[in-house]
Design an enzyme around this catalytic site. Structure first.
Site, PDB file in Angstrom:
ATOM      1  N   LYS A  30       0.164  -5.749  42.576  1.00  7.60           N
ATOM      2  CA  LYS A  30       0.630  -4.366  42.463  1.00  7.60           C
ATOM      3  C   LYS A  30      -0.173  -3.557  41.440  1.00  7.60           C
ATOM      4  CE  LYS A  30       4.317  -5.203  39.084  1.00  7.60           C
ATOM      5  NZ  LYS A  30       3.745  -4.411  37.992  1.00  7.60           N
ATOM      6  N   THR A  31      -0.551  -4.174  40.328  1.00  9.78           N
ATOM      7  CA  THR A  31      -1.326  -3.432  39.333  1.00  9.78           C
ATOM      8  C   THR A  31      -2.685  -3.043  39.899  1.00  9.78           C
ATOM      9  OG1 THR A  31      -0.208  -4.654  37.563  1.00  9.78           O
ATOM     10  CG2 THR A  31      -2.226  -3.486  36.985  1.00  9.78           C
ATOM     11  N   ASP A 213       5.214   2.446  37.960  1.00  8.30           N
ATOM     12  CA  ASP A 213       5.214   0.987  38.049  1.00  8.30           C
ATOM     13  C   ASP A 213       6.619   0.458  37.783  1.00  8.30           C
ATOM     14  OD1 ASP A 213       4.265  -1.592  38.283  1.00  8.30           O
ATOM     15  OD2 ASP A 213       3.450  -1.677  36.254  1.00  8.30           O
ATOM     16  N   GLU A 214       6.937  -0.730  38.325  1.00  2.83           N
ATOM     17  CA  GLU A 214       8.236  -1.383  38.118  1.00  2.83           C
ATOM     18  C   GLU A 214       9.387  -0.423  38.427  1.00  2.83           C
ATOM     19  OE1 GLU A 214       8.267  -4.440  37.735  1.00  2.83           O
ATOM     20  OE2 GLU A 214       6.655  -5.160  36.464  1.00  2.83           O
ATOM     21  N   GLN A 244      13.157  -8.243  42.110  1.00  3.50           N
ATOM     22  CA  GLN A 244      12.871  -8.521  40.702  1.00  3.50           C
ATOM     23  C   GLN A 244      13.584  -7.539  39.769  1.00  3.50           C
ATOM     24  OE1 GLN A 244       8.794 -10.084  39.678  1.00  3.50           O
ATOM     25  NE2 GLN A 244       8.255  -9.190  41.656  1.00  3.50           N
ATOM     26  N   ARG A 609       6.994 -17.289  38.583  1.00  2.00           N
ATOM     27  CA  ARG A 609       5.992 -17.300  37.503  1.00  2.00           C
ATOM     28  C   ARG A 609       5.017 -18.462  37.701  1.00  2.00           C
ATOM     29  NH1 ARG A 609       6.038 -12.764  37.115  1.00  2.00           N
ATOM     30  NH2 ARG A 609       7.480 -12.957  38.839  1.00  2.00           N
TER      31      ARG A 609
END
Length: 678
Positions: A30-31, A213-214, A244, A609
């Site tokens: 995503k980044t 973002d997020e 998330q 993770r």
């Protein structure tokens, strides 16, 4: 645009025809999509300075800005996209236009510690825990855009009504101090843009395209800020993952994902489902787990990284055996595969679980760092002394002034500071400068004025010496001059006070060593110290295992992950779970369901993770105080279609793991000592 982008990433980057929601699964890049979209916007003719990327943490903002630097060629005038947090954007808006709300341009920003002090006074209590709980309730009201009168209308219990009363006093005190808290940095810009359409339009011209973002972590207030900034043009891309969303306890709401589709019917939704982080084995378990939650935007992660190691579930006798088993497994795997300590992470639900791991890791001489714990600089006693250093360096620092003049207490109360703050606001001065103004005597009595002047003159004397005399001597005289040791022992029991005074001694010793090494006076030293966010006593830039809460691990990845405490009552956490035999009413049942769903998302974050191997541990008994209490494996293990109780032959105890590690060491030693072939 890079040819290595997958089709979904490419579609998300190129879409500029209206509002866009990118559902970005864990590890889906995503980044990269956000940074590449910024480049695409610039190449499409957007002024870089008119592009705003908004993140939730300073760390994420810095990393994104660093990624962008080599991707965007330098331009005349140095105009670059704005990459900031919601809160730093709020500061920018208020510094430019906050005067329309009655704020002076040099308004102060209170940190959580200063805010807690004010709420504690408003409550009339010495109970810091109660003050923090009330401040959290006030924060939720502010994030929900509720003023004190609106909060009073929804307060459903006596504790909430008491919190409303504290909210009124707290808000009045902030106004008098010409100060804002962290939540106000979003709430007040929303108020400003709502009440002043011309200001809203000016900001829409300043930021013509937004990337968030997020997005799943936004609260009501942040969503409204986005809506007001984007305006009718709705030129934005929101990137997030409903699977998330783990910050409901601080006001984040998944309803914002639903609202986005309702408020913007033309919304383009693009899903990123290819995972570039984890093995198919890990992703399979993650998909099974999150499949038990209701879906806003259904997706299924997939990977081309192969099956990887099987997921291991380990039942341990108790928490000490759990710490030993994980530590030995880490050592053995590192030894076998020639790995670095930084390839490993131990994740847990709560900070209290870290203690037993720290003890075992220290015993085994395993280097580690902790995320999510309290920094040395965050301790109250260190923040007290930092306030004095900040004030010596910059007497316009109103929060530092407020903390310094009230710690230790010297007869200057809330009413005196409120009068001083109001006067300073009218004169557009700092509170420190205002206390020497000749007109202040019209607002305060002689005794209160004398107390203020005594403090101001003391600070001026120390500041004069701080630029001329050795730092160690001035620092020692400052601490003794404010009688800080006496304050600690008067405010705490002897054991707590002694511990705090030891921390003060460590801090002063550290400052003195820095001053001696760098040849700095106290003012120069204060400049250095105020730029630091923490003293990295435990942290190391070298090779170390990561101990972290799951919340603090969000956004990180590790080759080998161990999730400890996978038990009912711990993960999912017992908060919100009914007691044994208790039946929930419909409203309570809905709240319970929402709680378990968020805990499931938290477990999903923990699982995703891991890159290559994942180990889940749970204890048959766990220590609670002096007793050991029986535990049951987390429902999430079964939901991942894993066996919580593996066959005995497959179970490796801490002792067995140690034996395996010792065997590997013996094998290596024997090979080193064997004669070489002729």
């Amino acid at each position: 645009m890079s040819s290595s982008l997958n089709p979904a990433q490419r579609a998300a980057i190129r879409y500029l025809d209206g509002p866009c929601l990118v559902i970005a699964g864990a590890g889906s890049g995503k980044t990269r999509v956000i940074t590449q979209k910024i480049v695409h916007l610039v190449n499409s003719g957007f002024d870089p300075a008119a592009i705003g990327a908004i993140t939730f943490t300073n760390k994420a903002a810095r990393e994104m800005a660093e990624r962008l630097k080599p991707m965007l060629p330098p331009r005349e005038g140095g105009r670059a996209p704005s990459v900031s947090t919601f809160h730093s954007l709020g500061v920018r808006i208020l510094r430019r236009d906050g005067t329309r709300l009655g704020l002076k341009r040099t308004f102060s920003i209170l940190d959580a510690e200063d805010a807690t002090n004010i709420v504690q006074t408003a409550l009339g209590t010495t109970d810091r825990k109660a003050a923090r709980a009330t401040l959290h309730r006030i924060s939720l009201w502010k994030n929900g855009l509720l003023e004190p009168d609106q909060a009073a209308a929804v307060a459903a219990s006596e504790s909430e009504r008491q919190a409303v009363r504290a909210y009124r006093d707290y808000a009045a005190t902030l106004t008098a101090y010409q100060a804002v808290d962290f939540d106000d940095l979003i709430r007040l810009p929303v108020q400003l843009l709502r009440e002043h359409p011309e200001v809203a339009q000016a900001w829409r011209e300043t930021l013509r395209y937004l990337l968030i973002d997020e997005y799943q972590d936004t609260n009501t207030c942040q969503y409204e800020l986005l809506r007001l900034l984007s305006g009718p043009r709705a030129a934005f891309t929101a990137v997030g993952d409903d699977d998330q969303s783990i910050y409901g306890w601080r006001g984040a709401t998944l309803e914002n994902l639903q609202r986005l589709g309702m408020d913007y019917p033309q919304l383009e939704v693009i899903k990123l489902e290819q995972n570039y982080r984890s093995s198919t084995t890990i992703l399979g378990a993650a998909n099974h787990l999150i499949g038990h939650n209701p879906k806003l935007h259904d997706k299924r992660l997939w990977s081309e990284l192969g099956t990887g190691d099987p997921i291991t579930v380990v039942m341990c006798a108790d928490d000490e055996a759990e710490a030993e088993s994980i530590t030995m497994r880490v050592q053995a795997l590192r030894f076998e595969r020639r790995l670095s300590w930084s390839d490993f992470a131990i994740l847990y639900r709560g900070n209290h679980q870290a203690r037993v791991f720290e003890q075992m890791l220290r015993k085994e001489k395993v280097p580690y760092v902790i995320s999510g714990g309290q920094s040395f600089f965050e301790r109250a006693e260190i923040r007290d002394l930092l306030a004095y250093l900040r004030l010596l360096l910059n007497d316009d620092d109103d929060p530092a002034f407020i903390r310094a003049i009230t710690t230790p207490k010297r007869g200057v109360g809330t009413a005196t500071l409120a009068a001083l703050g109001t006067y300073a606001g009218e004169r557009q001065l700092s509170m420190f400068a205002a206390l020497f103004e000749s007109g202040l005597e019209t607002r305060l009595g002689e005794r209160h004025l004398r107390d203020l002047h005594t403090f101001g003159e003391f600070i001026n004397r120390i500041a004069y010496r701080a630029g001329r005399e050795p730092a160690a001597q001035v620092l020692s005289d400052l601490v003794s001059g404010i009688e800080y040791r006496e304050h600690l022992f008067a405010s705490n029991d002897d054991k707590v006070a002694a511990g705090k005074w030891t921390n003060v001694g460590d801090f002063i010793g550290w400052l003195e060593r820095r001053a001696e090494q760098d040849g700095d006076n106290l003012l120069q030293l204060a400049q250095t110290v105020t730029l630091l966010s923490q003293i990295d006593q435990q942290r190391s830039d070298g090779d170390a295992l990561r101990l972290t809460t799951i919340h603090a691990a969000k956004g990180l990845e590790f080759p080998h992950v161990y999730v400890a405490g996978c038990e009912e009552g711990l993960l999912p956490h017992h908060g919100g779970l009914p007691a044994d035999g208790e039946s929930a009413e419909p409203a309570a049942a809905a709240a319970l369901s929402a709680h378990v769903e968020e805990e499931r998302r938290l477990m999903y974050v923990a699982v995703t993770r891991a890159q290559r191997s994942l180990t889940l541990t749970w204890c048959n008994t766990r220590r609670r105080g002096k007793e050991k209490v029986g535990r049951e494996p987390s429902r999430f293990i079964t939901e991942m279609e894993l066996a919580a109780r593996a066959p005995a032959a497959a179970t490796i105890t801490g002792a067995a793991a140690r034996g395996r590690l010792d065997g590997l060491r013996d094998l290596l030693a024997s090979r080193k000592s064997a004669p070489a072939d002729n």
